[in-house]
Motif scaffolding. Structure first.
Motif, PDB file in Angstrom:
ATOM      1  N   THR A 198       0.820  -1.203   0.000  1.00  0.00           N
ATOM      2  CA  THR A 198       0.000   0.000   0.000  1.00  0.00           C
ATOM      3  C   THR A 198       0.855   1.256   0.000  1.00  0.00           C
ATOM      4  OG1 THR A 198      -1.782  -1.173   1.149  1.00  0.00           O
ATOM      5  CG2 THR A 198      -1.825   1.226   1.229  1.00  0.00           C
ATOM      6  N   ARG A 202       0.587   4.338  -2.589  1.00  0.00           N
ATOM      7  CA  ARG A 202       0.468   5.734  -2.169  1.00  0.00           C
ATOM      8  C   ARG A 202       1.454   6.628  -2.910  1.00  0.00           C
ATOM      9  NH1 ARG A 202       1.549   5.415   3.340  1.00  0.00           N
ATOM     10  NH2 ARG A 202      -0.598   4.871   3.794  1.00  0.00           N
ATOM     11  N   SER A 205       0.088   7.112  -6.452  1.00  0.00           N
ATOM     12  CA  SER A 205      -1.119   7.939  -6.424  1.00  0.00           C
ATOM     13  C   SER A 205      -0.777   9.399  -6.184  1.00  0.00           C
ATOM     14  CB  SER A 205      -2.075   7.433  -5.342  1.00  0.00           C
ATOM     15  OG  SER A 205      -2.454   6.092  -5.564  1.00  0.00           O
ATOM     16  N   LEU A 218     -10.081   6.575  -6.875  1.00  0.00           N
ATOM     17  CA  LEU A 218      -9.395   5.797  -5.845  1.00  0.00           C
ATOM     18  C   LEU A 218     -10.364   4.832  -5.178  1.00  0.00           C
ATOM     19  CD1 LEU A 218      -7.119   8.459  -4.083  1.00  0.00           C
ATOM     20  CD2 LEU A 218      -6.607   6.979  -6.027  1.00  0.00           C
ATOM     21  N   GLU A 220     -10.054   1.915  -2.230  1.00  0.00           N
ATOM     22  CA  GLU A 220      -9.251   1.231  -1.210  1.00  0.00           C
ATOM     23  C   GLU A 220     -10.161   0.210  -0.541  1.00  0.00           C
ATOM     24  OE1 GLU A 220      -8.477   0.190   2.461  1.00  0.00           O
ATOM     25  OE2 GLU A 220      -8.923   2.315   2.767  1.00  0.00           O
ATOM     26  N   LYS A 222      -9.812  -2.198   1.470  1.00  0.00           N
ATOM     27  CA  LYS A 222      -9.367  -2.814   2.711  1.00  0.00           C
ATOM     28  C   LYS A 222     -10.091  -2.182   3.892  1.00  0.00           C
ATOM     29  CE  LYS A 222      -5.103  -2.093   3.927  1.00  0.00           C
ATOM     30  NZ  LYS A 222      -3.619  -2.174   4.045  1.00  0.00           N
ATOM     31  N   ASP A 226      -6.095   3.988   4.209  1.00  0.00           N
ATOM     32  CA  ASP A 226      -4.721   4.288   3.809  1.00  0.00           C
ATOM     33  C   ASP A 226      -4.639   5.395   2.761  1.00  0.00           C
ATOM     34  OD1 ASP A 226      -3.413   2.433   5.466  1.00  0.00           O
ATOM     35  OD2 ASP A 226      -3.911   0.796   4.105  1.00  0.00           O
ATOM     36  N   LEU A 227      -5.706   5.580   1.984  1.00  0.00           N
ATOM     37  CA  LEU A 227      -5.693   6.595   0.929  1.00  0.00           C
ATOM     38  C   LEU A 227      -6.665   7.731   1.212  1.00  0.00           C
ATOM     39  CD1 LEU A 227      -5.622   4.223  -2.199  1.00  0.00           C
ATOM     40  CD2 LEU A 227      -3.684   5.296  -1.051  1.00  0.00           C
ATOM     41  N   SER A 239     -13.692   3.732   0.384  1.00  0.00           N
ATOM     42  CA  SER A 239     -12.809   3.017   1.310  1.00  0.00           C
ATOM     43  C   SER A 239     -13.685   2.078   2.128  1.00  0.00           C
ATOM     44  CB  SER A 239     -12.054   3.991   2.218  1.00  0.00           C
ATOM     45  OG  SER A 239     -11.281   3.292   3.176  1.00  0.00           O
ATOM     46  N   ASP A 300      -6.801  -0.720  -4.707  1.00  0.00           N
ATOM     47  CA  ASP A 300      -5.974  -1.379  -3.695  1.00  0.00           C
ATOM     48  C   ASP A 300      -6.755  -2.532  -3.075  1.00  0.00           C
ATOM     49  OD1 ASP A 300      -3.846  -1.896  -2.052  1.00  0.00           O
ATOM     50  OD2 ASP A 300      -4.344  -0.349  -0.580  1.00  0.00           O
ATOM     51  N   GLU A 301      -6.047  -3.638  -2.789  1.00  0.00           N
ATOM     52  CA  GLU A 301      -6.661  -4.881  -2.320  1.00  0.00           C
ATOM     53  C   GLU A 301      -7.717  -5.351  -3.314  1.00  0.00           C
ATOM     54  OE1 GLU A 301      -5.257  -6.333  -0.009  1.00  0.00           O
ATOM     55  OE2 GLU A 301      -4.202  -4.779   1.109  1.00  0.00           O
TER      56      GLU A 301
END
Length: 565
Positions: A198, A202, A205, A218, A220, A222, A226-227, A239, A300-301
């Motif tokens: 991650t 980042r 990004s 974006l 995320e 998870k 994190d973002l 997210s 992400d993930e």
């Protein structure tokens, strides 16, 4: 006795007595786990790398051609240049024996480190892309790569960045800066949990965010935030790991697929002098009216998306379509996963991305899923990294001529927030803030009806696929005749006049049938058409009762047809 030794004894006796007293008191007062005296240790610099050391080390790694040559008093390898100092280490350019490749040496990297008496993180055998497969560049560092500390990101304090240029990513073991191209590429990142995946996402990004022309999407999946710092510059943002968040990410891929098709049509219409290579350039991206600016989608993930039982399959198909066609159109995907297998990472995705970054992975299968088929066999092995110790270290493939080990730059949440605020100011000044960054909710996707009813708008009932409605199954004879009759009805003057008089937005059929215009005389109705509708057993639809126009006389011009949209 003490007074005699002090005042009456000979000088030599006094010296001996003093030494004995000191040793006795030292022995009595020393800690139980420490000796009275220790060996003197003199710290020296790292030993210089010499040809003799290299030859002995190469003979110990188990390659038969080298070991047998050294046993006969020969070197077994050939130094094509003197061993020199390069960065924080030593470099040796070596020609290996015939039939021995750099991959054979890289496969025995741990043995080579033992033979050189250096930590594993200091020994890096690499190939020379400008030479043959037997040319080895052996670089031995002064310090373990994992102990170099946090790598500072060069753009951390920059005012802005052009995404059409390479984005700084980290350093290699020799301390050289490594960067990643983003335009016309897609990026896949994979590792075990906790290895810096991650953090790598980042960095990329933030690099994209520093260009105010880039539209960021974006995701995320998870749910740890994190973002979150980049939410203020995102056109779409989510997210979470719940079903709604997964659906949001899947919808984004559907929208991106539609965007790729729109851009393909737009690129096709551009003049050759503006777009000679049929791809998005900086000049084209700056023309905001074309709506062809760079669009970066981060997932992400992504294993949580592609392995989802409801949305996963379609999301995988959409992502594969985008990866194959979107790169030249300015649509870029960055995918990160901690479970690289065929279920959570479809082969159509892993086989088509152009840039790959693998941190520590568990085995050969996972290694090749990220770095490409036969990467493990060729000595590019992310399995060699140590858990946690080598966090942030990985093999980068596709960004350079040959795969290279990179220690990524690191941005904590505070640094990411500062970059995001500058990126927000850039977009606000340029007028490129959009979507989620402006507080707008995502547009609801309207499902396209699969069947048509008497209350459906004309666009539905005029579709070529309109068979199967009003009681007639697809493929039936009555369905085919109704479609043919409807096609003939569109060319009639009466039909044209009624269609032209409708409003732009179809409100649905009127409760009572409107009277035909006076200027248009009604055309005779097809008896075959009415019989087919009656036999179907269902009441005739408004489309089925439309009059059928007679074929115009030879030489006459049929009336034009106006289609509502």
């Amino acid at each position: 006795m003490g007074l005699f030794l002090v005042f009456g004894a000979e000088p030599m006796t006094q010296v001996i007595a003093a030494v004995v007293a000191v040793l006795t008191l030292g022995w009595l007062g020393a800690p139980a786990d420490a000796p009275l005296a220790t060996r003197a240790v003199i710290k020296t610099e790292v030993q210089k790398l010499t040809s003799d050391i290299v030859v002995k080390a190469m003979a110990s790694i188990g390659i038969g051609q080298i070991a047998s040559a050294v046993a006969k008093g020969q070197d077994g390898i050939k130094f094509v240049a003197p061993i020199t100092r390069e960065g924080p280490g030593w470099r040796a350019d070596i020609d290996l024996p015939l039939g021995v490749t750099v991959a054979d040496v890289a496969d025995r990297r741990a043995r080579l480190a033992s033979g050189l008496r250096r930590p594993l993180g200091c020994v890096w055998p690499d190939a020379d892309p400008s030479e043959h497969e037997g040319r080895l560049i052996l670089w031995v560092g002064d310090r373990d790569l994992s102990k170099t500390g946090i790598v500072k990101w060069p753009l951390a304090n920059a005012s802005k960045h052009d995404v059409f240029k390479r984005i700084p990513f980290g350093i290699d073991p020799r301390g050289r800066a490594q960067s990643v191209p983003m335009i016309q590429h897609n990026i896949l990142i994979g590792s075990l949990p906790g290895q810096g995946k991650t953090a790598s996402v980042r960095v990329l990004s933030c690099g994209a965010a520093m260009d105010p022309s880039v539209e960021l999407w974006l995701h995320e999946n998870k749910g740890t935030g994190d973002l979150d710092s980049l939410e203020c510059v995102s056109h779409r943002f989510v997210s979470g790991i719940d079903d709604d968040s997964i659906k949001y990410a899947a919808d984004s891929l559907k929208l991106l697929r539609e965007e790729v098709m729109r851009r393909a049509a737009a690129i096709k219409k551009l003049p050759r002098d503006l777009c000679p290579d049929k791809r998005v350039t900086r000049t084209i991206a700056d023309k905001r009216s074309l709506k062809l600016w760079p669009l970066v989608g981060v997932f992400d993930e992504c294993q949580n998306l592609f392995a989802h039982p409801k949305y996963g399959k379609q999301a995988g198909d959409d992502a594969e379509f985008i990866i194959k066609l979107g790169r030249a159109l300015g649509v870029i995907l960055i995918l990160a996963t901690q479970r690289p297998d065929k279920d959570s990472l479809p082969t159509g995705i892993s086989g088509n991305v152009s840039i790959r970054f693998a941190l520590k992975v568990a085995g050969q299968v996972e290694n090749d899923m990220i770095l490409g088929t036969s990467a493990y066999k060729n000595g590019v092995r992310a399995t060699s990294f140590r858990p946690e110790i080598d966090a942030g270290n990985g093999y980068l493939a596709g960004a350079t001529a040959l795969p290279v080990v990179v220690r990524t730059a690191y941005l904590d949440d505070n640094a990411t927030h500062a970059i995001a605020q500058r990126a927000h100011a850039l977009r606000k000044a340029a007028g490129t803030l959009s979507g989620h960054a402006l507080g707008r909710k995502p547009r609801a996707r309207r499902a396209r009806p699969t069947t048509c009813s008497p209350t459906s708008p004309p666009s539905c009932r005029r579709r070529k696929s309109g068979c199967g409605t009003s009681g007639s199954p697809p493929g039936s004879r009555s369905c085919g005749r109704r479609s043919t009759a409807a096609g003939r009805a569109r060319t009639s003057p009466a039909r044209s006049s009624r269609t032209a008089s409708r409003p732009a937005t179809w409100p649905g059929p009127p409760t009572t049938a409107p009277a035909p215009p006076a200027a248009a005389s009604p055309a005779p109705t097809s008896r075959r058409r009415l019989r087919s509708v009656t036999k179907s057993g269902a009441p005739p639809s408004p489309e089925g009762l439309l009059p059928v126009a007679r074929r115009p006389a030879t030489g006459s011009t049929p009336a034009s047809t106006v289609h509502s949209t």
